[in-house]
Structure formats: C-alpha cells, structure tokens
Design an enzyme around this catalytic site. Structure first.
Site, PDB file in Angstrom:
ATOM      1  N   ASP A 103       0.807  -1.269   0.083  1.00 31.40           N
ATOM      2  CA  ASP A 103      -0.084   0.126   0.072  1.00 31.40           C
ATOM      3  C   ASP A 103       1.072   1.313   0.181  1.00 31.40           C
ATOM      4  O   ASP A 103       2.038   1.107   0.470  1.00 31.40           O
ATOM      5  CB  ASP A 103      -0.698   0.049   1.457  1.00 31.40           C
ATOM      6  CG  ASP A 103      -2.035  -0.949   1.398  1.00 31.40           C
ATOM      7  OD1 ASP A 103      -2.135  -1.578   0.140  1.00 31.40           O
ATOM      8  OD2 ASP A 103      -2.233  -1.615   2.450  1.00 31.40           O
TER       9      ASP A 103
HETATM   10  N1  URA Z   1      -1.135  -5.995   3.824  1.00 31.27           N
HETATM   11  C1  URA Z   1      -1.762  -4.787   3.802  1.00 31.27           C
HETATM   12  O1  URA Z   1      -2.735  -4.320   4.387  1.00 31.27           O
HETATM   13  N2  URA Z   1      -0.956  -3.863   3.142  1.00 31.27           N
HETATM   14  C2  URA Z   1       0.147  -3.856   2.507  1.00 31.27           C
HETATM   15  O2  URA Z   1       0.695  -2.904   2.166  1.00 31.27           O
HETATM   16  C3  URA Z   1       0.644  -5.294   2.604  1.00 31.27           C
HETATM   17  C4  URA Z   1      -0.018  -6.116   3.168  1.00 31.27           C
END
Ligand code: URA
Length: 240
Positions: A103
C-alpha cells in the site's frame, strides 16, 4: 535475437542509434564487422564488441527496494511517485516492475525485476510463499488473537483468510498500542489491515520484512535499493 535489439538492450543506444553505429563499422560479431542490425545473433554464445569493448548481456535484473511511504507500487502514475521512479537513470528499464503491491502507506521490502516467471512463483497463491510483516497496532493484541490468526478466519466481508503466524513483540497498555510480527502466505488486497480490522484493531504502521527467503537489508535507508546478491537470488528461486 536481432543485433540491433541486443545493442539496445545492452545500453549501447536506441535501435535507431545502433543503426548509425553499425554503419560506422563499430560493431563486430565474433571478430567480424557487421553492419546490418537485422543480423541474428546468439546472445549466450556470440562475442559482440562495440568500439573494441566486449558487451555482456544480462536478461534479468533484480533489485531489493526499501519502499518508503507515499510511493505507489506501480510502474507509472499520473499523480503519484511510483517505486520505478525511485530508480536512478542508469538502472531504469521499461520492463522492470514491482513484485506484488505494498500500500501507499506501507514501507519495507519490495522486489523490482523484469523476471515474470520469478514474480509469478513468488505471488501465486498455490506456492504459499511467506510474507513477513512488522506492524504497530492500535489496540492490545491478545493470545486469543494469536490463536484466531493461527486457525484462519473470515474477514468482515466474509472472505476467508488462511492460517497465519502472529507474534506479539511488545504491548503498551497505557497507550493501547501493540507491536507485532505476522507471517502470511497470501496477498489479498489490504490483507494485514483487514485481518486486524476483523479483530477490532487498527494497523497504524506496516512494514514488510521478508518475502520467502529474502529479508529486507536494514542497511538500506528508505527509498534506497540495491542489486540482489547471487545467493539471495538463488535462495529466492527455491523459496517457500
Ligand atoms: N497488507 C496490507 O494491508 N497492506 C500492505 O501493503 C501489505 C499487506
């Protein structure tokens, strides 16, 4: 492959520039000057020189990036800076892409490569490759959560997640904050965040530490990257 493609891929110049250089008799294949870019060569056997220097061909590239927050896991974007934008000019290639997504607000290990087969092997749900995260959680993570995560459970939208290994690193009862490590073998959208949502807690900081056998090199500062070592790559190819 065609000689002009080889020259472009080894960084001698664009196909158009390669044509000019070929015309100037600057390129030889196995000690013979070749002027036609359409000439087929075997990049694994033939000796190609440009201006007297032997060119070495590398098909695949592998970089470990310490992804910072605020950068998106894509190859291009109109608004945001991408992980590919973090590469220096000399390392940029059109075919590099991030292996999976973190993310925008997640930090940590991200592999950049042009090796589609390895990417598939690391991301395929069938291969069960570990992804290990460190997270700060708003709320107190309990032993019950650890057992719940170990047995697998449904997210708030009913989607099922597989068993995962949750370890409590530290608890700050006063501020209702927990630090944890979590190993999952899936890569659902916002998976870690949604797993904690399902137990009424909130991820406030997330960092990926490991993918398969590959650990984030803590010497890399945020936004920095380096080439994978040979042993890291070999181990990753047989990663579980
Ligand atoms: N899980 C998440 O919620 N975000 C990420 O970036 C990776 C795994």
């Amino acid at each position: 492959m065609r000689l002009d493609k080889f020259l472009a891929e080894t960084g001698v110049g664009s196909r158009k520039e390669a044509k000019q250089l070929l015309k100037k008799s600057l390129v030889s294949v196995n000690n013979k000057i070749v002027k036609d870019g359409k000439t087929q060569i075997d990049e694994s056997k033939d000796i190609i020189t440009f201006a007297g220097e032997q060119l070495s061909y590398q098909k695949f590239y592998y970089y470990m990036l310490h992804k910072p927050q605020g950068v998106i896991s894509a190859t291009e974007d109109k608004r945001d800076q991408t992980v590919i934008d973090l590469l220096q000019d000399q390392d940029f290639r059109e075919d590099l892409f991030p292996v999976g997504r973190l993310d925008k607000d997640t930090e940590g290990l991200l592999l950049l490569t042009n090796d589609g087969q390895l990417a598939h092997q690391l991301l395929s749900p069938k291969k069960h490759v570990d992804k290990e995260y460190f997270a700060k959680i708003q709320g107190i993570v309990t032993e019950e959560d650890v057992r719940h995560f170990a047995s697998g459970f449904a997210l708030t939208n009913g989607e099922q997640v597989k068993p995962s290994k949750l370890t409590i690193v530290s608890l700050d009862e006063e501020n209702e904050l927990s630090e944890i490590q979590l190993i999952i073998q899936e890569g659902k959208f916002h998976q870690v965040k949604r797993m904690f949502e399902a137990v009424d807690k909130k991820v406030v900081y997330l960092k990926r530490l490991r993918m398969g056998s590959l650990w984030l090199d803590e010497e890399l500062t945020l936004g920095d990257y380096r080439v994978l070592s040979e042993s890291e790559l070999e181990n990753l190819k047989v990663s579980k």
